[in-house]
Motif scaffolding. Structure first.
Motif, PDB file in Angstrom:
ATOM      1  N   ARG A  36       0.808  -1.214   0.000  1.00 39.96           N
ATOM      2  CA  ARG A  36       0.000   0.000   0.000  1.00 39.96           C
ATOM      3  C   ARG A  36       0.844   1.268   0.000  1.00 39.96           C
ATOM      4  O   ARG A  36       0.507   2.246  -0.677  1.00 39.96           O
ATOM      5  CB  ARG A  36      -0.929  -0.015   1.230  1.00 39.96           C
ATOM      6  N   GLU A  37       1.938   1.280   0.720  1.00 40.03           N
ATOM      7  CA  GLU A  37       2.782   2.476   0.763  1.00 40.03           C
ATOM      8  C   GLU A  37       3.339   2.804  -0.620  1.00 40.03           C
ATOM      9  O   GLU A  37       3.301   3.949  -1.067  1.00 40.03           O
ATOM     10  CB  GLU A  37       3.936   2.270   1.751  1.00 40.03           C
ATOM     11  N   ASN A  63      -0.256   6.837  -6.791  1.00 45.83           N
ATOM     12  CA  ASN A  63      -1.710   6.967  -6.917  1.00 45.83           C
ATOM     13  C   ASN A  63      -2.053   8.415  -7.269  1.00 45.83           C
ATOM     14  O   ASN A  63      -1.784   9.324  -6.478  1.00 45.83           O
ATOM     15  CB  ASN A  63      -2.367   6.563  -5.591  1.00 45.83           C
ATOM     16  N   ASP A 100       0.504   4.021  -2.929  1.00 46.81           N
ATOM     17  CA  ASP A 100       0.087   5.403  -2.648  1.00 46.81           C
ATOM     18  C   ASP A 100       1.056   6.414  -3.266  1.00 46.81           C
ATOM     19  O   ASP A 100       0.650   7.509  -3.667  1.00 46.81           O
ATOM     20  CB  ASP A 100      -0.009   5.632  -1.148  1.00 46.81           C
ATOM     21  N   LYS A 141      -3.809  10.439  -4.503  1.00 51.44           N
ATOM     22  CA  LYS A 141      -2.924  10.827  -3.393  1.00 51.44           C
ATOM     23  C   LYS A 141      -1.959  11.927  -3.827  1.00 51.44           C
ATOM     24  O   LYS A 141      -1.663  12.865  -3.073  1.00 51.44           O
ATOM     25  CB  LYS A 141      -2.131   9.612  -2.904  1.00 51.44           C
TER      26      LYS A 141
END
Length: 364
Positions: free
Chosen positions: A270-271, A277, A274, A280
């Motif tokens: 996820r890090e 993304n 992101d 983000k």
């Protein structure tokens, strides 16, 4: 995703049944007449008629710039080619005589080796622009995006011709089109990103491809001379890079685009996701207050995704994030539809926010 791949350069089929060595007189007359007509229309027309081919021959760009570079007379804000020069081979020739050429690049920062196609407008070799830089439009494909880039191998899609026609009409800048592969193989898609443990396709596109362009062409030192366009997965990479590196790139035309990273190769990291993304990245840019970036989404009425584009525009199209939507009537999820959208508005829009080449008033 299915794309309208066009532009194969296969030889025309030949009829059978003739004895070896015989050339009917009527055929010789027709070929001679066609060649005379093509040459009368201009050199590029001869290639358009397919009367002879020089595909695969070595190509060099910017003979004019060589004398300018030797005298160190580039205009302020212009970066003359830094070298080393790449070796190009011709892959296509357009009716106006301009050509698409390909080279193989090993990225110094990513370590990835892939092919890159390039097209430069006629203005690039005009003596009036010998001291000027040119805006760069890095053009990314969807689909597999490897081992080819259909914007470079498929001139029938019309991207180069759209720029040519736009320049004539005054609705487009004479962009240099740089068209790299976007994936490392045909089995995976990499979201145009440096996925941990995988080939660094993000570094390839955001660092190595621009460095290659600066090495070979007259460009601008400012981000005002650097933009992306892309479709589907290529549109995602283009869209994401403008938001991630707003100090390097100013604008993007993102067609039929995804809005979040979705490669299975992330494996739930996820890090790292992101960091790539667009939502983000847009939030971060808005908090920072800039620099300003310009995003044109393109969506056909016969494809899905308009609701996602409009949602992004509502939530993130504010402050330094400038957005617009080019709706392509009866447009589908393919390159030809997206080029039509560029002709109908997006190409003129991006030209207004990018830096134009400047002719030398002393040269006529």
């Amino acid at each position: 995703m299915q794309y309208d791949h066009q532009g194969g350069d296969g030889d025309p089929a030949t009829g059978g049944g003739r004895r070896p060595g015989r050339r009917p007189r009527k055929r010789r007359i027709l070929i001679g007449a066609a060649l005379a007509l093509a040459l009368a229309a201009g050199g590029g027309a001869a290639y358009a008629f397919g009367l002879f081919s020089d595909m695969g021959d070595p190509v060099s760009f910017g003979k004019i710039q060589e004398s300018a570079a030797a005298e160190d007379i580039g205009s302020p804000g212009v970066l003359m080619p830094t070298g080393p020069k790449s070796s190009f081979v011709r892959t296509s020739r357009l009716p106006d005589g301009t050509q698409i050429a390909m080279t193989t690049l090993t990225g110094k920062k990513s370590g990835f080796t892939g092919d890159v196609w390039v097209w430069v407008p006629k203005e690039y070799d005009d003596p009036r622009y010998a001291k000027s830089g040119f805006p760069v439009l890095i053009s990314l494909p969807g689909g597999r995006g490897y081992p080819r880039n259909y914007w470079g191998t498929g001139p029938g899609l019309g991207l180069q011709q759209a720029v040519i026609d736009g320049v004539k009409k005054g609705t487009s800048l004479p962009f240099i089109l740089v068209m790299p592969v976007i994936n490392a193989d045909t089995k995976h898609h990499y979201d145009g990103s440096d996925i941990p443990g995988e080939p660094k396709m993000g570094t390839w596109m955001a660092d190595d491809v621009p460095d290659f362009t600066r090495a070979n062409f007259r460009t601008f030192t400012s981000r005002d001379g650097w933009a992306f366009m892309g479709s589907s997965s290529g549109g995602f990479g283009a869209f994401k890079d403008v938001l991630k590196y707003p100090d390097r790139f100013k604008a993007v035309i993102a067609s039929g685009v995804d809005f979040v990273p979705d490669s299975p190769l992330w494996r739930g990291n996820r890090e790292a996701m992101d960091e790539n993304n667009p939502e983000k990245l847009a939030e971060k840019l808005i908090r920072q207050g800039g620099p300003d970036v310009y995003i044109s989404f393109q969506i056909g009425t016969k494809e899905s995704g308009r609701d996602l584009a409009e949602k992004f525009m509502r939530e993130y199209g504010k402050g330094p994030v400038h957005t617009r939507l080019q709706v392509i009537q009866d447009g589908e999820h393919n390159g030809k539809s997206y080029v039509r959208g560029m002709r109908e508005g997006s190409l003129e829009w991006i030209s207004k926010v990018m830096q134009a080449p400047t002719p030398d008033p002393a040269v006529r």
